[in-house]
Design an enzyme around this catalytic site. Sequence first.
Site, PDB file in Angstrom:
ATOM      1  N   GLU A 177       4.185  -6.100   4.030  1.00 36.50           N
ATOM      2  CA  GLU A 177       3.848  -5.464   5.161  1.00 36.50           C
ATOM      3  C   GLU A 177       5.296  -6.278   5.912  1.00 36.50           C
ATOM      4  O   GLU A 177       6.039  -7.053   5.576  1.00 36.50           O
ATOM      5  CB  GLU A 177       2.588  -6.270   6.070  1.00 36.50           C
ATOM      6  N   ASP A 184       6.491   0.436   6.580  1.00 37.20           N
ATOM      7  CA  ASP A 184       5.055   0.307   5.832  1.00 37.20           C
ATOM      8  C   ASP A 184       4.360   1.116   5.218  1.00 37.20           C
ATOM      9  O   ASP A 184       3.524   1.871   5.400  1.00 37.20           O
ATOM     10  CB  ASP A 184       4.351   0.541   7.902  1.00 37.20           C
ATOM     11  N   HIS A 211       3.678   3.310  12.230  1.00 40.06           N
ATOM     12  CA  HIS A 211       2.891   4.286  13.130  1.00 40.06           C
ATOM     13  C   HIS A 211       3.375   5.128  14.292  1.00 40.06           C
ATOM     14  O   HIS A 211       3.196   5.808  14.427  1.00 40.06           O
ATOM     15  CB  HIS A 211       1.169   3.435  13.223  1.00 40.06           C
ATOM     16  N   ASP A 259       0.213   4.499   0.775  1.00 37.42           N
ATOM     17  CA  ASP A 259      -0.262   5.188   1.624  1.00 37.42           C
ATOM     18  C   ASP A 259       0.585   5.463   3.579  1.00 37.42           C
ATOM     19  O   ASP A 259       0.824   3.952   3.863  1.00 37.42           O
ATOM     20  CB  ASP A 259      -2.253   5.378   2.407  1.00 37.42           C
ATOM     21  N   GLU A 289      -4.866   2.068   2.216  1.00 37.00           N
ATOM     22  CA  GLU A 289      -4.728   0.645   3.220  1.00 37.00           C
ATOM     23  C   GLU A 289      -5.547   0.873   4.584  1.00 37.00           C
ATOM     24  O   GLU A 289      -5.962   0.851   5.113  1.00 37.00           O
ATOM     25  CB  GLU A 289      -4.312   0.038   2.972  1.00 37.00           C
ATOM     26  N   GLU A 290      -5.230   2.297   5.334  1.00 36.67           N
ATOM     27  CA  GLU A 290      -4.598   2.570   6.299  1.00 36.67           C
ATOM     28  C   GLU A 290      -6.244   2.933   6.968  1.00 36.67           C
ATOM     29  O   GLU A 290      -6.627   2.565   8.083  1.00 36.67           O
ATOM     30  CB  GLU A 290      -4.009   3.261   7.021  1.00 36.67           C
ATOM     31  N   HIS A 349       0.727  -1.400   0.368  1.00 33.71           N
ATOM     32  CA  HIS A 349       0.143  -0.196  -0.249  1.00 33.71           C
ATOM     33  C   HIS A 349       0.909   0.845   0.337  1.00 33.71           C
ATOM     34  O   HIS A 349       2.077   1.366   0.833  1.00 33.71           O
ATOM     35  CB  HIS A 349      -0.754   0.130   1.448  1.00 33.71           C
TER      36      HIS A 349
END
Length: 385
Positions: free
Chosen positions: A164, A104, A358, A74, A136-137, A72
């Site tokens: 991932e 990520d 994150h 994003d 995705e997030e 992903h």
Amino acid sequence: MDQLTKTIEILETLVAFPTISTDSNQACVDWIVAYLAPLGARIDVSSDTPGKANIFATIGPDVEGGLILSGHLDVVPVAGQDWSSDPFLLREEAGLLYGRGTCDMKGFIAACLALAPEFAAADLARPVHFAFTYDEETGCLGARVLVDEMVKAGLRPSAAIIGEPTSMRIIEGHKGCCEYTVEFTGVEGHSSLPDLGVNALEYATRYVTELMRLRQDLPDRAPEGSRFDPPHTTLQVCMLEAGVAHNVIPNKASVGWEMRPVQASDLEYVRGEIASFAQDVLLPEMQAKSPLAGIEETFTSEVAGLEPDPDSEAVAIVRRLTGGNETDVVSFGTEAGLFQKAGVSAVICGPGSIEQAHKPDEFVSRDQLNACLEMLSRVAGQLQD
């Protein structure tokens, strides 16, 4: 230029695009398309959201099968986080590459793109596909569109590697993540005259009680030998909002709940039972008091889990690519379940640790990128047979 240096250069470019889920990713998409097009890739760009786009690009023959490399584009926000440097400017220190999205999961995407010229130069018998998605997030929104488009186009890849951050461990399963909000509309009134109102809070409470009853059934439904922690599907009520005063019958109530299914049958069971209770029991009672009463459900996110498959072709492929045999399951969600649901065998394996995702000063190490490149460098060989 060696592949690691090239990967880091591409990663620096990707990190510089601030593809936070709330914002557009179009500039990043345009750059990747411009990078892949000269290699002869067949590129499809899809979207159902202005300013957002997926990329599905294919290198190799136009035949069934082949391998998807998926990630992903994003990233999560940086607002309120205490970063040591600009999160959108790649910084290296002691072999660690810092920046939002490095692990990520732009590190994996950068490695895929670095090896794309090798895939293009190889005499592939089956194609390699790049699947890069948006949002995705915030619920795997882009992947839903991409997978639907893939199915409509009649594409049938054999397997998908979702990169991932797993520290390059082979992950064969994760729970789903399903989040719902249910709004109850009643009729307000003075609490001393209950027959003239419809108490939305009371019906919301009965709904919650039914969810708790269903939750008691879930441990006994756990698959034999489940390695998840806990081994069964979980269900939680996380929000309940209603009422304005002690003496006012509430005309609005909202319930927020979530479940993390280990298998699709648990999701079907809970969703079916609670829907029947709401529509066949609660709603008729409410509308018998007032036709204005109602129940409305929306879902914030409904992401399928990845169910472990003892015959997984994707797991077998990654074992050959990495030389590893051990597999594991994780608690965090990914887009893998969407591919599996569409009939594509899926596995999760990528550089970096989820412990870094994150957070401020997110990073991926050179060693992890090297390990990822070693895996991906063997992909062409797998697709030449």
